[in-house]
Scaffold this motif. Structure first.
Motif, PDB file in Angstrom:
ATOM      1  N   ASP A  72       0.810  -1.226   0.000  1.00 50.15           N
ATOM      2  CA  ASP A  72       0.000   0.000   0.000  1.00 50.15           C
ATOM      3  C   ASP A  72       0.840   1.271   0.000  1.00 50.15           C
ATOM      4  OD1 ASP A  72       0.829   0.220   2.637  1.00 50.15           O
ATOM      5  OD2 ASP A  72      -1.186   0.180   3.499  1.00 50.15           O
ATOM      6  N   MET A  73       2.167   1.127   0.110  1.00 54.74           N
ATOM      7  CA  MET A  73       3.055   2.284  -0.014  1.00 54.74           C
ATOM      8  C   MET A  73       4.456   1.806  -0.326  1.00 54.74           C
ATOM      9  SD  MET A  73       3.885   5.387   2.720  1.00 54.74           S
ATOM     10  CE  MET A  73       2.295   6.177   2.494  1.00 54.74           C
ATOM     11  N   VAL A  74       5.160   2.540  -1.188  1.00 50.36           N
ATOM     12  CA  VAL A  74       6.552   2.223  -1.481  1.00 50.36           C
ATOM     13  C   VAL A  74       7.432   3.387  -1.051  1.00 50.36           C
ATOM     14  CG1 VAL A  74       5.931   0.712  -3.402  1.00 50.36           C
ATOM     15  CG2 VAL A  74       6.445   3.114  -3.836  1.00 50.36           C
ATOM     16  N   GLY A  75       8.619   3.055  -0.564  1.00 55.60           N
ATOM     17  CA  GLY A  75       9.554   4.076  -0.124  1.00 55.60           C
ATOM     18  C   GLY A  75      10.388   4.611  -1.269  1.00 55.60           C
ATOM     19  N   PRO A  76      11.186   5.645  -0.991  1.00 62.07           N
ATOM     20  CA  PRO A  76      12.047   6.231  -2.022  1.00 62.07           C
ATOM     21  C   PRO A  76      12.987   5.198  -2.628  1.00 62.07           C
ATOM     22  CG  PRO A  76      11.973   7.620  -0.063  1.00 62.07           C
ATOM     23  CD  PRO A  76      11.302   6.347   0.305  1.00 62.07           C
ATOM     24  N   GLY A  77      13.139   5.268  -3.943  1.00 56.98           N
ATOM     25  CA  GLY A  77      14.080   4.402  -4.634  1.00 56.98           C
ATOM     26  C   GLY A  77      13.573   3.021  -4.963  1.00 56.98           C
ATOM     27  N   VAL A  78      12.344   2.693  -4.573  1.00 58.73           N
ATOM     28  CA  VAL A  78      11.810   1.362  -4.853  1.00 58.73           C
ATOM     29  C   VAL A  78      11.284   1.310  -6.282  1.00 58.73           C
ATOM     30  CG1 VAL A  78      10.003  -0.300  -4.288  1.00 58.73           C
ATOM     31  CG2 VAL A  78      11.236   0.878  -2.460  1.00 58.73           C
ATOM     32  N   THR A  79      11.688   0.287  -7.014  1.00 56.10           N
ATOM     33  CA  THR A  79      11.210   0.080  -8.371  1.00 56.10           C
ATOM     34  C   THR A  79      10.726  -1.359  -8.528  1.00 56.10           C
ATOM     35  OG1 THR A  79      13.419  -0.561  -9.160  1.00 56.10           O
ATOM     36  CG2 THR A  79      12.815   1.776  -9.332  1.00 56.10           C
ATOM     37  N   GLY A  80       9.936  -1.595  -9.544  1.00 55.05           N
ATOM     38  CA  GLY A  80       9.505  -2.947  -9.845  1.00 55.05           C
ATOM     39  C   GLY A  80       8.335  -3.433  -9.033  1.00 55.05           C
ATOM     40  N   VAL A  81       7.798  -2.626  -8.137  1.00 51.24           N
ATOM     41  CA  VAL A  81       6.632  -2.993  -7.347  1.00 51.24           C
ATOM     42  C   VAL A  81       5.853  -1.720  -7.061  1.00 51.24           C
ATOM     43  CG1 VAL A  81       7.775  -2.745  -5.094  1.00 51.24           C
ATOM     44  CG2 VAL A  81       5.852  -4.327  -5.334  1.00 51.24           C
ATOM     45  N   SER A  82       4.542  -1.842  -6.970  1.00 51.87           N
ATOM     46  CA  SER A  82       3.718  -0.654  -6.739  1.00 51.87           C
ATOM     47  C   SER A  82       2.512  -1.014  -5.884  1.00 51.87           C
ATOM     48  CB  SER A  82       3.262  -0.052  -8.075  1.00 51.87           C
ATOM     49  OG  SER A  82       2.555  -1.007  -8.836  1.00 51.87           O
ATOM     50  N   ALA A  83       1.809   0.000  -5.408  1.00 51.95           N
ATOM     51  CA  ALA A  83       0.632  -0.213  -4.569  1.00 51.95           C
ATOM     52  C   ALA A  83      -0.355  -1.127  -5.281  1.00 51.95           C
ATOM     53  CB  ALA A  83      -0.006   1.117  -4.234  1.00 51.95           C
ATOM     54  N   GLY A  84      -0.875  -2.088  -4.535  1.00 52.56           N
ATOM     55  CA  GLY A  84      -1.816  -3.050  -5.081  1.00 52.56           C
ATOM     56  C   GLY A  84      -1.212  -4.387  -5.421  1.00 52.56           C
ATOM     57  N   ASP A  85       0.119  -4.454  -5.512  1.00 47.44           N
ATOM     58  CA  ASP A  85       0.782  -5.730  -5.809  1.00 47.44           C
ATOM     59  C   ASP A  85       0.720  -6.661  -4.599  1.00 47.44           C
ATOM     60  OD1 ASP A  85       1.415  -4.818  -8.312  1.00 47.44           O
ATOM     61  OD2 ASP A  85       3.532  -4.435  -7.867  1.00 47.44           O
ATOM     62  N   GLU A  86       0.589  -7.947  -4.860  1.00 47.43           N
ATOM     63  CA  GLU A  86       0.582  -8.955  -3.800  1.00 47.43           C
ATOM     64  C   GLU A  86       1.973  -9.570  -3.694  1.00 47.43           C
ATOM     65  OE1 GLU A  86      -2.552 -11.667  -4.791  1.00 47.43           O
ATOM     66  OE2 GLU A  86      -4.129 -10.244  -4.205  1.00 47.43           O
ATOM     67  N   VAL A  87       2.533  -9.566  -2.479  1.00 50.86           N
ATOM     68  CA  VAL A  87       3.902 -10.021  -2.292  1.00 50.86           C
ATOM     69  C   VAL A  87       4.032 -10.874  -1.043  1.00 50.86           C
ATOM     70  CG1 VAL A  87       4.850  -7.964  -3.428  1.00 50.86           C
ATOM     71  CG2 VAL A  87       4.581  -7.986  -0.945  1.00 50.86           C
ATOM     72  N   ALA A  88       5.109 -11.640  -0.999  1.00 47.55           N
ATOM     73  CA  ALA A  88       5.567 -12.309   0.220  1.00 47.55           C
ATOM     74  C   ALA A  88       6.860 -11.629   0.617  1.00 47.55           C
ATOM     75  CB  ALA A  88       5.789 -13.793  -0.013  1.00 47.55           C
ATOM     76  N   ALA A  89       7.048 -11.384   1.911  1.00 46.86           N
ATOM     77  CA  ALA A  89       8.165 -10.543   2.326  1.00 46.86           C
ATOM     78  C   ALA A  89       8.888 -11.089   3.537  1.00 46.86           C
ATOM     79  CB  ALA A  89       7.665  -9.126   2.629  1.00 46.86           C
ATOM     80  N   GLN A  90      10.192 -10.819   3.546  1.00 48.80           N
ATOM     81  CA  GLN A  90      11.023 -11.073   4.720  1.00 48.80           C
ATOM     82  C   GLN A  90      11.257  -9.729   5.402  1.00 48.80           C
ATOM     83  OE1 GLN A  90      14.692 -13.069   3.947  1.00 48.80           O
ATOM     84  NE2 GLN A  90      15.130 -13.426   6.095  1.00 48.80           N
ATOM     85  N   LEU A  91      11.087  -9.713   6.713  1.00 48.83           N
ATOM     86  CA  LEU A  91      11.137  -8.471   7.477  1.00 48.83           C
ATOM     87  C   LEU A  91      12.398  -8.455   8.330  1.00 48.83           C
ATOM     88  CD1 LEU A  91       7.410  -8.630   8.674  1.00 48.83           C
ATOM     89  CD2 LEU A  91       8.294  -7.762   6.503  1.00 48.83           C
ATOM     90  N   LEU A  92      13.450  -7.840   7.833  1.00 53.78           N
ATOM     91  CA  LEU A  92      14.730  -7.844   8.539  1.00 53.78           C
ATOM     92  C   LEU A  92      14.654  -7.093   9.861  1.00 53.78           C
ATOM     93  CD1 LEU A  92      17.236  -7.302   5.595  1.00 53.78           C
ATOM     94  CD2 LEU A  92      16.421  -9.452   6.591  1.00 53.78           C
ATOM     95  N   SER A  93      13.748  -6.124   9.945  1.00 52.17           N
ATOM     96  CA  SER A  93      13.575  -5.368  11.184  1.00 52.17           C
ATOM     97  C   SER A  93      12.386  -5.874  11.990  1.00 52.17           C
ATOM     98  CB  SER A  93      13.397  -3.880  10.860  1.00 52.17           C
ATOM     99  OG  SER A  93      14.529  -3.381  10.174  1.00 52.17           O
ATOM    100  N   LEU A  94      11.918  -7.078  11.678  1.00 50.87           N
ATOM    101  CA  LEU A  94      10.762  -7.696  12.331  1.00 50.87           C
ATOM    102  C   LEU A  94       9.499  -6.875  12.047  1.00 50.87           C
ATOM    103  CD1 LEU A  94      12.408  -8.740  15.727  1.00 50.87           C
ATOM    104  CD2 LEU A  94      12.395  -9.937  13.546  1.00 50.87           C
TER     105      LEU A  94
END
Length: 291
Positions: A72-94
């Motif tokens: 639902d939001m992308v940070g600065p410099g992020v490419t290749g993904v946008s709001a609405g995309d469905e993803v699986a993620a690893q959370l390095l900061s928990l």
């Protein structure tokens, strides 16, 4: 504002409490997910109890290394993904035990993969790929794997066999049939075994056995035993540089039916403390939290 299960202190499962928290904002190179499912793992329990403090968790924070959801939001410099995309993620900061979470590493979730499977994959798959690389496992070699019936162990077994290795899986009796079906050979902890490499995916004091089996601490890795340095072995942690490729590879294997995950069951997100109790009681399934 949003809601999350907050680690209010180190201790028993009761320290995990459902609270309102500030909505997190993604930084450079990060995305924010509306969480659809979040995985719970043994490392979470070790962190919550205060037994393992190697991942920077502290009271006031939110546990959870893996989640799946909609961007639902992308940070600065992020490419290749946008709001609405469905993803699986690893959370390095928990932060996975929440309605919204910040992700550092992600891969697209194929339409045929369920939210529950997508949330069960990231941390376990990245860890499985990583430890096999760290012990330098090659075709024709023998791996002794402690905790082969767990989420990481099941994936590591399949990846090791795909590399052409023989796998000796140290499991309890109820997991013997499972590891046989995966292509490994079940063995008991007290057995005298010899191997080229060892992976401790259990974190339950097996390092002396692993060293006796391999003889070379450089080829022994543990995922959760904080005494690793006492034995001269590596306490393995996430590798951000290699994680995206590991996650993408294993997600495609999962989508194509070439990778089996541990059986799982779901609980409401606000019942994360109950999930920890069930894991401590020895439940055999992977637990997934659903907001």
């Amino acid at each position: 504002m949003s809601n999350a299960v907050v680690l209010t202190d180190f201790g028993a499962p009761e320290v995990l409490r459902w609270q309102q928290v500030a909505l997190p904002e993604p930084g450079p190179g990060q995305i924010r997910l509306k969480v659809a499912a979040a995985g719970v793992g043994p490392t979470d329990l070790a962190i919550r109890s205060g037994h393992l403090r190697a991942f920077g968790a502290a009271p006031g924070g939110v546990l959870g290394f893996e989640a799946a959801g909609t961007v639902d939001m992308v940070g600065p410099g992020v490419t290749g993904v946008s709001a609405g995309d469905e993803v699986a993620a690893q959370l390095l900061s928990l932060g996975g035990y929440a309605e919204s979470a910040i992700a550092d590493i992600w891969t697209v979730k194929p339409a045929g993969v369920s939210w529950e499977d997508a949330a069960a994959l990231p941390a376990s798959a990245e860890a499985a790929v990583r430890v096999l690389d760290e012990v330098q496992l090659e075709s024709g070699q023998t791996l002794v794997l402690y905790g082969g019936g767990g989420s990481v162990g099941i994936i590591a077994t399949q990846l090791a066999i795909a590399r052409g290795a023989r796998v000796l899986s140290v499991v309890r009796g109820h997991d013997e049939q499972l590891v046989r079906e995966l292509g490994a050979e079940p063995v008991i902890l007290s057995a005298t075994v010899r191997a080229d490499a060892a992976v401790d995916a259990a974190g339950t004091g097996v390092l002396p056995h692993a060293l006796a089996a391999v003889g070379d601490p450089r080829r022994v890795v543990t995922l959760a035993d904080p005494r690793a340095a006492e034995f001269g072995v590596r306490l393995s942690g996430p590798r951000p540089d290699a994680a995206p490729a590991a996650l993408a590879e294993t997600m495609q294997m999962l989508a194509s039916g070439r990778l089996q995950l541990r059986a799982h069951r779901t609980l409401p997100l606000r019942e994360a403390a109950e999930a920890h109790r069930q894991l401590e009681a020895g439940i055999r399934e992977k637990l997934i939290l659903i907001p």
